[in-house]
Design a protein around this motif. Structure first.
Motif, PDB file in Angstrom:
ATOM      1  N   GLY A  40      -1.178   7.047   6.265  1.00 45.61           N
ATOM      2  CA  GLY A  40      -0.944   5.865   5.439  1.00 45.61           C
ATOM      3  C   GLY A  40       0.213   5.036   5.970  1.00 45.61           C
ATOM      4  O   GLY A  40       0.160   3.792   5.959  1.00 45.61           O
TER       5      GLY A  40
ATOM      6  N   ARG B  57      -1.153   1.818   4.334  1.00 50.57           N
ATOM      7  CA  ARG B  57      -1.867   2.036   3.078  1.00 50.57           C
ATOM      8  C   ARG B  57      -1.247   3.205   2.320  1.00 50.57           C
ATOM      9  O   ARG B  57      -0.607   4.083   2.914  1.00 50.57           O
ATOM     10  N   SER B  58      -1.484   3.216   1.017  1.00 54.72           N
ATOM     11  CA  SER B  58      -1.110   4.369   0.221  1.00 54.72           C
ATOM     12  C   SER B  58      -2.089   5.504   0.480  1.00 54.72           C
ATOM     13  O   SER B  58      -3.155   5.295   1.091  1.00 54.72           O
ATOM     14  N   ARG B  59      -1.747   6.709  -0.008  1.00 51.93           N
ATOM     15  CA  ARG B  59      -2.697   7.819   0.132  1.00 51.93           C
ATOM     16  C   ARG B  59      -4.021   7.483  -0.534  1.00 51.93           C
ATOM     17  O   ARG B  59      -5.097   7.758   0.006  1.00 51.93           O
TER      18      ARG B  59
ATOM     19  N   GLY C 222      -5.285   4.615  -0.961  1.00 49.50           N
ATOM     20  CA  GLY C 222      -5.966   3.579  -0.196  1.00 49.50           C
ATOM     21  C   GLY C 222      -6.696   4.102   1.024  1.00 49.50           C
ATOM     22  O   GLY C 222      -7.553   3.394   1.592  1.00 49.50           O
ATOM     23  N   LEU C 223      -6.405   5.319   1.430  1.00 48.53           N
ATOM     24  CA  LEU C 223      -7.092   5.891   2.594  1.00 48.53           C
ATOM     25  C   LEU C 223      -8.561   6.179   2.303  1.00 48.53           C
ATOM     26  O   LEU C 223      -9.368   6.309   3.244  1.00 48.53           O
TER      27      LEU C 223
ATOM     28  N   THR D 148     -10.819   4.280   1.280  1.00 44.30           N
ATOM     29  CA  THR D 148     -11.685   3.195   1.748  1.00 44.30           C
ATOM     30  C   THR D 148     -11.424   2.833   3.209  1.00 44.30           C
ATOM     31  O   THR D 148     -11.931   1.827   3.696  1.00 44.30           O
ATOM     32  N   LEU D 149     -10.642   3.668   3.895  1.00 49.78           N
ATOM     33  CA  LEU D 149     -10.357   3.402   5.305  1.00 49.78           C
ATOM     34  C   LEU D 149     -11.552   3.816   6.156  1.00 49.78           C
ATOM     35  O   LEU D 149     -11.932   4.983   6.191  1.00 49.78           O
TER      36      LEU D 149
END
Length: 279
Positions: free
Chosen positions: A24, A29-31, A33-34, A36-37
């Protein structure tokens, strides 16, 4: 994830969390948010791999990301400063309860390091007049940096003073005026085994406290007694095994009453509190 296995094999306590936080950090990104990575480009993958290698070599996670979460704040940390721990948040909570309802109370944080305690109190009790004292020339640069960063975020300013918490002349202008003195002092007994992250990366002045870990506290108690107003409060963090010895030391000093020890969320002895006698 290969990174998680790498960290687990290296003995890192929270390999998956650390791997996700490092990724992240690299991709911004936040955890959460990962999730949708979709893809990581080659440059980011290379930087991530290098960070995983360093974490596997037991460089503290916070040194690699440059940030440490503490209560409602994110602080800058890195080589030369003690990384604040979640256990210390309970000492801050206790101090804030003592300050509730007071207008402009004076607070002193002895051995401030990153400034976590001092800056959290200033953030959560606006108007408190907080002074952070730090002895280590390397650590105090982080104290000052974080204090300036919080001013930029409109928090109450915190005064940063270079000084030794055992100095009989420290902050003489505040004698008998301080509402709360708090400290997370060096308390690790000399020769104790500590994790590599601590032994190799936390500054020695923040760790070692003599044969029983209480040498610095012995010198600091008279300073705290001098600074506190009658009825003012003292809170000191300590090691698990000092839950009896530190309260006994505070009682024996003679300037304090209502001495009590407190446990952390895991039920381990964590900090001692007391009040300055009225006499």
């Amino acid at each position: 994830m290969e990174a998680t296995r790498r960290l687990a094999d290296a003995g890192v306590e929270s390999p998956r969390v650390d791997a996700e936080l490092l990724l992240g950090h690299v991709v911004g990104r936040s955890r959460a948010g990962l999730v949708t990575l979709d893809d990581v480009d080659d440059d980011a993958a290379a930087r991530f791999g290098a960070l995983v290698d360093q974490r596997a070599d037991r460089v503290p996670l916070q040194h690699l990301t440059g940030r440490a979460a503490f209560r409602h704040l994110e602080l800058s940390v890195g080589p030369g400063v003690f990384v604040p721990r979640p256990e210390t948040e309970l000492l801050v909570e206790w101090a804030l309860e003592r300050l509730a309802g007071l207008d402009g109370p004076i607070v002193v944080d002895l051995g401030s390091g990153s400034g976590a305690i001092a800056l959290s109190i200033a953030h959560e009790h606006p108007g408190a007049r907080v002074t952070a004292v730090e002895r280590d020339p390397g650590a105090i640069e982080w104290t000052r940096h974080n204090a300036l960063e919080r001013v930029g975020k409109k928090d109450t300013p915190v005064g940063v003073v270079a000084g030794d918490m055992t100095d009989a002349a420290l902050l003489g202008e505040l004698d008998g005026r301080v509402e709360v003195v708090v400290s997370n002092p060096p308390y690790v007994p000399d020769g104790a085994r500590v994790p590599r992250e601590v032994a190799d990366h936390d500054p020695p002045l923040a760790l070692w406290g003599g044969p029983d870990g209480l040498d610095v506290v012995r010198g600091m108690l008279s300073v705290a007694a001098r600074l506190l107003r009658p009825g003012g409060y003292l809170g000191i963090e300590h090691a698990d095994q000092q839950g009896t010895a530190l309260p006994a030391l505070v009682r024996a000093h003679g300037a304090f009453t209502e001495v009590e020890d407190h446990v952390d969320l895991a039920g381990r002895p964590r900090f001692t509190t007391a009040r300055r006698t009225e006499g």
